[in-house]
Enzyme design. Structure first.
Site, PDB file in Angstrom:
ATOM      1  N   PHE A   1       1.359   5.738   0.600  1.00 40.87           N
ATOM      2  CA  PHE A   1       1.318   6.617   1.775  1.00 40.87           C
ATOM      3  C   PHE A   1       0.088   7.505   1.829  1.00 40.87           C
ATOM      4  O   PHE A   1      -0.231   8.069   2.864  1.00 40.87           O
ATOM      5  CB  PHE A   1       2.565   7.515   1.792  1.00 40.87           C
ATOM      6  CG  PHE A   1       2.597   8.515   0.666  1.00 40.87           C
ATOM      7  CD1 PHE A   1       1.839   9.677   0.714  1.00 40.87           C
ATOM      8  CD2 PHE A   1       3.369   8.298  -0.470  1.00 40.87           C
ATOM      9  CE1 PHE A   1       1.849  10.591  -0.326  1.00 40.87           C
ATOM     10  CE2 PHE A   1       3.380   9.209  -1.523  1.00 40.87           C
ATOM     11  CZ  PHE A   1       2.616  10.351  -1.436  1.00 40.87           C
TER      12      PHE A   1
ATOM     13  N   THR B   1       0.829  -1.222   0.000  1.00 39.67           N
ATOM     14  CA  THR B   1       0.000   0.000   0.000  1.00 39.67           C
ATOM     15  C   THR B   1       0.864   1.274   0.000  1.00 39.67           C
ATOM     16  O   THR B   1       2.001   1.264   0.445  1.00 39.67           O
ATOM     17  CB  THR B   1      -0.946   0.013   1.222  1.00 39.67           C
ATOM     18  OG1 THR B   1      -0.178  -0.206   2.401  1.00 39.67           O
ATOM     19  CG2 THR B   1      -2.008  -1.054   1.095  1.00 39.67           C
TER      20      THR B   1
ATOM     21  N   GLU C   1       6.596   2.710   3.829  1.00 42.21           N
ATOM     22  CA  GLU C   1       7.519   2.981   4.952  1.00 42.21           C
ATOM     23  C   GLU C   1       7.392   4.432   5.423  1.00 42.21           C
ATOM     24  O   GLU C   1       7.881   4.796   6.470  1.00 42.21           O
ATOM     25  CB  GLU C   1       8.960   2.639   4.574  1.00 42.21           C
ATOM     26  CG  GLU C   1       9.568   3.526   3.523  1.00 42.21           C
ATOM     27  CD  GLU C   1      11.069   3.276   3.365  1.00 42.21           C
ATOM     28  OE1 GLU C   1      11.769   4.206   2.960  1.00 42.21           O
ATOM     29  OE2 GLU C   1      11.524   2.143   3.636  1.00 42.21           O
TER      30      GLU C   1
ATOM     31  N   GLU D   1      -3.605  -1.043  -8.685  1.00 42.40           N
ATOM     32  CA  GLU D   1      -4.290   0.261  -8.659  1.00 42.40           C
ATOM     33  C   GLU D   1      -3.203   1.321  -8.700  1.00 42.40           C
ATOM     34  O   GLU D   1      -2.546   1.588  -7.693  1.00 42.40           O
ATOM     35  CB  GLU D   1      -5.142   0.403  -7.388  1.00 42.40           C
ATOM     36  CG  GLU D   1      -6.244  -0.639  -7.247  1.00 42.40           C
ATOM     37  CD  GLU D   1      -7.331  -0.531  -8.315  1.00 42.40           C
ATOM     38  OE1 GLU D   1      -7.328   0.430  -9.104  1.00 42.40           O
ATOM     39  OE2 GLU D   1      -8.181  -1.443  -8.370  1.00 42.40           O
TER      40      GLU D   1
ATOM     41  N   GLU E   1       1.659  12.579 -13.786  1.00 37.90           N
ATOM     42  CA  GLU E   1       0.873  12.772 -12.567  1.00 37.90           C
ATOM     43  C   GLU E   1       1.592  13.750 -11.631  1.00 37.90           C
ATOM     44  O   GLU E   1       2.748  13.550 -11.287  1.00 37.90           O
ATOM     45  CB  GLU E   1       0.715  11.421 -11.856  1.00 37.90           C
ATOM     46  CG  GLU E   1      -0.099  11.507 -10.583  1.00 37.90           C
ATOM     47  CD  GLU E   1      -0.221  10.160  -9.878  1.00 37.90           C
ATOM     48  OE1 GLU E   1       0.784   9.409  -9.839  1.00 37.90           O
ATOM     49  OE2 GLU E   1      -1.307   9.871  -9.360  1.00 37.90           O
TER      50      GLU E   1
ATOM     51  N   SER F   1       2.517   3.699  -7.357  1.00 35.54           N
ATOM     52  CA  SER F   1       2.893   4.419  -8.581  1.00 35.54           C
ATOM     53  C   SER F   1       2.975   3.478  -9.785  1.00 35.54           C
ATOM     54  O   SER F   1       3.123   2.260  -9.632  1.00 35.54           O
ATOM     55  CB  SER F   1       4.248   5.092  -8.366  1.00 35.54           C
ATOM     56  OG  SER F   1       5.227   4.097  -8.137  1.00 35.54           O
TER      57      SER F   1
ATOM     58  N   CYS G   1      -5.151   9.492  -5.757  1.00 33.35           N
ATOM     59  CA  CYS G   1      -4.964   9.000  -7.119  1.00 33.35           C
ATOM     60  C   CYS G   1      -6.020   9.617  -8.026  1.00 33.35           C
ATOM     61  O   CYS G   1      -5.790   9.845  -9.206  1.00 33.35           O
ATOM     62  CB  CYS G   1      -5.040   7.485  -7.142  1.00 33.35           C
ATOM     63  SG  CYS G   1      -6.487   6.833  -6.313  1.00 33.35           S
ATOM     64  N   THR G   2      -7.201   9.912  -7.452  1.00 40.07           N
ATOM     65  CA  THR G   2      -8.300  10.472  -8.235  1.00 40.07           C
ATOM     66  C   THR G   2      -8.463  11.981  -8.029  1.00 40.07           C
ATOM     67  O   THR G   2      -9.531  12.533  -8.309  1.00 40.07           O
ATOM     68  CB  THR G   2      -9.626   9.787  -7.855  1.00 40.07           C
ATOM     69  OG1 THR G   2      -9.739   9.852  -6.433  1.00 40.07           O
ATOM     70  CG2 THR G   2      -9.689   8.358  -8.331  1.00 40.07           C
TER      71      THR G   2
ATOM     72  N   PRO H   1       2.924  -2.105   4.300  1.00 40.84           N
ATOM     73  CA  PRO H   1       2.489  -0.709   4.135  1.00 40.84           C
ATOM     74  C   PRO H   1       3.651   0.171   3.675  1.00 40.84           C
ATOM     75  O   PRO H   1       4.803  -0.254   3.705  1.00 40.84           O
ATOM     76  CB  PRO H   1       2.055  -0.301   5.548  1.00 40.84           C
ATOM     77  CG  PRO H   1       2.506  -1.370   6.470  1.00 40.84           C
ATOM     78  CD  PRO H   1       3.171  -2.467   5.698  1.00 40.84           C
TER      79      PRO H   1
HETATM   80  P1  NAP Z   1       5.050   3.892  -4.551  1.00 39.72           P
HETATM   81  O1  NAP Z   1       6.316   4.639  -4.418  1.00 39.72           O
HETATM   82  O2  NAP Z   1       4.807   3.115  -5.783  1.00 39.72           O
HETATM   83  O3  NAP Z   1       4.987   2.923  -3.269  1.00 39.72           O
HETATM   84  C1  NAP Z   1       3.856   2.120  -3.021  1.00 39.72           C
HETATM   85  C2  NAP Z   1       4.273   0.914  -2.204  1.00 39.72           C
HETATM   86  O4  NAP Z   1       5.137   0.098  -3.004  1.00 39.72           O
HETATM   87  C3  NAP Z   1       5.040   1.247  -0.947  1.00 39.72           C
HETATM   88  O5  NAP Z   1       4.621   0.385   0.079  1.00 39.72           O
HETATM   89  C4  NAP Z   1       6.477   0.955  -1.369  1.00 39.72           C
HETATM   90  O6  NAP Z   1       7.308   0.619  -0.288  1.00 39.72           O
HETATM   91  C5  NAP Z   1       6.276  -0.249  -2.241  1.00 39.72           C
HETATM   92  N1  NAP Z   1       7.416  -0.550  -3.131  1.00 39.72           N
HETATM   93  C6  NAP Z   1       8.423   0.256  -3.519  1.00 39.72           C
HETATM   94  N2  NAP Z   1       9.264  -0.418  -4.352  1.00 39.72           N
HETATM   95  C7  NAP Z   1       8.771  -1.666  -4.480  1.00 39.72           C
HETATM   96  C8  NAP Z   1       9.182  -2.826  -5.201  1.00 39.72           C
HETATM   97  N3  NAP Z   1      10.301  -2.823  -5.963  1.00 39.72           N
HETATM   98  N4  NAP Z   1       8.430  -3.944  -5.116  1.00 39.72           N
HETATM   99  C9  NAP Z   1       7.314  -3.965  -4.363  1.00 39.72           C
HETATM  100  N5  NAP Z   1       6.878  -2.894  -3.644  1.00 39.72           N
HETATM  101  C10 NAP Z   1       7.596  -1.758  -3.703  1.00 39.72           C
HETATM  102  O7  NAP Z   1       3.784   4.848  -4.378  1.00 39.72           O
HETATM  103  P2  NAP Z   1       3.560   6.007  -3.303  1.00 39.72           P
HETATM  104  O8  NAP Z   1       4.479   7.134  -3.662  1.00 39.72           O
HETATM  105  O9  NAP Z   1       3.589   5.451  -1.922  1.00 39.72           O
HETATM  106  O10 NAP Z   1       2.031   6.396  -3.581  1.00 39.72           O
HETATM  107  C11 NAP Z   1       1.631   7.346  -4.515  1.00 39.72           C
HETATM  108  C12 NAP Z   1       1.161   6.698  -5.791  1.00 39.72           C
HETATM  109  O11 NAP Z   1       0.112   5.786  -5.524  1.00 39.72           O
HETATM  110  C13 NAP Z   1       0.592   7.705  -6.775  1.00 39.72           C
HETATM  111  O12 NAP Z   1       1.049   7.408  -8.069  1.00 39.72           O
HETATM  112  C14 NAP Z   1      -0.908   7.475  -6.676  1.00 39.72           C
HETATM  113  O13 NAP Z   1      -1.633   7.859  -7.807  1.00 39.72           O
HETATM  114  C15 NAP Z   1      -0.951   6.009  -6.446  1.00 39.72           C
HETATM  115  N6  NAP Z   1      -2.250   5.604  -5.876  1.00 39.72           N
HETATM  116  C16 NAP Z   1      -3.142   4.904  -6.661  1.00 39.72           C
HETATM  117  C17 NAP Z   1      -4.398   4.577  -6.161  1.00 39.72           C
HETATM  118  C18 NAP Z   1      -5.402   3.824  -6.991  1.00 39.72           C
HETATM  119  O14 NAP Z   1      -6.341   3.275  -6.416  1.00 39.72           O
HETATM  120  N7  NAP Z   1      -5.276   3.759  -8.307  1.00 39.72           N
HETATM  121  C19 NAP Z   1      -4.745   4.948  -4.865  1.00 39.72           C
HETATM  122  C20 NAP Z   1      -3.812   5.650  -4.098  1.00 39.72           C
HETATM  123  C21 NAP Z   1      -2.571   5.963  -4.615  1.00 39.72           C
HETATM  124  P3  NAP Z   1       8.260   1.716   0.427  1.00 39.72           P
HETATM  125  O15 NAP Z   1       7.376   2.648   1.117  1.00 39.72           O
HETATM  126  O16 NAP Z   1       9.043   0.860   1.349  1.00 39.72           O
HETATM  127  O17 NAP Z   1       9.070   2.344  -0.676  1.00 39.72           O
END
Ligand code: NAP
Length: 471
Positions: free
Chosen positions: A148, A146, A175, A245, A373, A226, A279-280, A173
């Site tokens: 942040f 998930t 970090e 998602e 984005e 992301s 995200c939305t 979750p």
């Molecule tokens: P992120 O950087 O992709 O991180 C999401 C999760 O993935 C974190 O728990 C992260 O862990 C983990 N992660 C990182 N590298 C990974 C790997 N190599 N393998 C598996 N997991 C890994 O996203 P974010 O910056 O937290 O969240 C923002 C993004 O989420 C935005 O792009 C937003 O649009 C999207 N989002 C989409 C939705 C939807 O329903 N479509 C809803 C909410 C958010 P760490 O924290 O340890 O790095």
């Protein structure tokens, strides 16, 4: 300060490596989490796979309902934990706790609903006197990863439906915001959740997240985050179910016949709620030329009401973004747009991770701010000639999560619903409008079209078994 440990099947891990979580607003320490190791990750998977004693539907429903009641009684404490680790304004954190309560309520109710189907088989010349039945069975082990931006509700949207389906789940979750996720797990165990049905792991990506994603006996990875990380997971997960998602770049289309007050309200709420980190969230405002000047004037006025500052302050409407590097990135994309001819009409001031809500007019169509984005309180306005032009521009990015259209013309609304290539079209609402059990999710780079929302997620967290009997 909160001190927590990663949890393997309900038991705190023994390690000594600590993750320190700081307030994005003032850098004060919100809490620490003891990290899990590769061995802990393997133990969590083994515990899930060994679990056999699936609670009955009644018991699962009771666990979810008791968790809901416990969260109701501690909603302010949970909201403050979200604010302290994510920097979101308290009003947003309180709203998120309310949404999580809804997720738990709907999951508890759905658990009680039979999910089988019956097919009579004597319905064709090839048929015979039998009946086919379906029943849904839990997976042996699911993984949820998930982001942040909704640190509690994103977790509930994965863990709740998994429990409702009887599926053991391992949660990783963000970090940046693990505290509220671990506190939520404690509520579930206290409500009677068998410990082997839930582990919550924080730790080095290679030892936790990547190991979980690639593990051959994990049957589902549900990821919200992301696009780059989601695509990496898709490339490495191997033979298992995937629910992705990912990011969004949602347009709000405002047509000449729109109720202007409503359009301004939706633009401001859609762009600035949750510090623009949904995200939305509205990430592009496409306004028809005839009303663009008046709409822009009113949006600037409205934006001044979105007080930006200390997220714990009751008067604050917009807290920080997740950290200073993200705020600096947003500043950069605004500068790039200005260099390309756009104009900042209000906001744009940055202090640390705070960025004041920003209206940017005359944004060129190829700016990074609107092609990619932007995860923050930006309201970029782009002028469009007519509905056709708006729909073409709306569909022009790689994303396809959601959209909003403000119009009083039924023909225009129907055409938008038919033409927009995305998961949701909301007429006279923000793209983010939903209820917690309605189908939710995107297409194109925003997702694979497999929806979440309590009801759809329960389908993902289970398999259909078909059986037949003579009749
Ligand atoms: P992120 O950087 O992709 O991180 C999401 C999760 O993935 C974190 O728990 C992260 O862990 C983990 N992660 C990182 N590298 C990974 C790997 N190599 N393998 C598996 N997991 C890994 O996203 P974010 O910056 O937290 O969240 C923002 C993004 O989420 C935005 O792009 C937003 O649009 C999207 N989002 C989409 C939705 C939807 O329903 N479509 C809803 C909410 C958010 P760490 O924290 O340890 O790095």
């Amino acid at each position: 300060m909160i001190q927590l440990r990663s949890l393997v099947a309900g038991s705190p891990v023994a390690g000594t490596d600590l993750l320190t979580i700081r307030s994005p607003f003032d850098g004060s320490v919100s809490g620490t989490v003891t990290l899990a190791t590769r061995a802990d990750t393997e133990a969590a998977i083994a515990a899930a796979l060994a679990f056999r004693d699936t609670p009955t539907r009644y018991q699962r429903s009771e666990i979810l309902e008791k968790t809901r009641v416990a969260l109701e009684s501690r909603r302010e404490e949970f909201a403050r934990t979200i604010t302290s680790e994510a920097g979101l304004a308290l009003r947003e954190a309180r709203y998120e706790v309310g949404r999580t309560i809804d997720v738990l309520r709907f999951a508890a109710l759905e658990t009680l609903r039979d999910d089988g189907q019956i097919f009579s088989c004597d319905i064709s010349a090839q048929g015979k006197a039998r009946k086919i039945f379906t029943t849904r069975e839990p997976l042996r082990c699911a993984v949820a990863i998930t982001p942040f931006n909704h640190p509690l509700n994103q977790v509930a949207h994965k863990v709740g439906p998994a429990i409702a389906s009887g599926t053991p789940i391992i949660l990783k979750p963000s970090e940046k915001t693990p505290l509220v996720a671990l506190k939520f797990a404690e509520l579930l165990y206290s409500a009677g959740l068998p410990p082997a049905m839930l582990s919550v792991l924080l730790g080095p990506t290679a030892e936790v997240a990547e190991l979980l994603v690639k593990h051959p006996e994990v049957e589902l990875v549900a990821f919200t985050g992301s696009v780059p990380v989601g695509k990496k997971i898709a490339a490495t997960a191997g033979y298992k179910k995937l629910v992705l998602e990912l990011g969004g770049n949602d347009p709000l289309i405002v047509l000449d016949d729109a109720n202007l007050d409503l359009a301004v309200t939706l633009a401001a709420e859609g762009s600035y709620r949750n510090s623009g980190q949904r995200c939305t969230a509205v990430k592009r405002i496409l306004v028809q030329e005839g009303i663009a000047a008046e709409f822009t004037r009113r949006l600037v006025e409205r934006t001044r009401e979105y007080v930006c500052g200390d997220p714990m302050n009751e008067a604050t409407k917009v807290g920080t973004v997740i950290d200073e590097p993200n705020a600096v990135y947003l500043e950069t994309v605004v500068r790039e747009a200005v260099a390309a001819g756009a104009k900042v009409l209000v906001g744009g001031e940055r202090r640390g991770a705070l960025l004041s809500p920003t209206v940017i007019a005359d944004v060129p169509r190829d700016c990074r701010m609107v092609v990619c984005e932007s995860f923050g309180p930006l309201a970029p306005i782009l002028r469009v000639r007519d509905l056709e032009d708006a729909l073409t521009l709306a569909n022009s990015t790689a994303y396809g999560l959601s959209s909003g259209v403000v119009t009083n013309n039924l023909e225009s609304a129907l055409k938008a619903i038919r033409t927009l290539r995305c998961g949701t079209v909301n007429i006279n609402e923000v793209p983010g409008f939903r209820v917690e059990n309605s189908p939710f999710g995107g297409i194109k780079d925003s997702g694979l079209g497999i929806k979440e929302g309590v009801i759809e997620a329960m389908k993902a967290y289970s398999y259909v078994k078909t059986f037949s009997l003579p009749w």
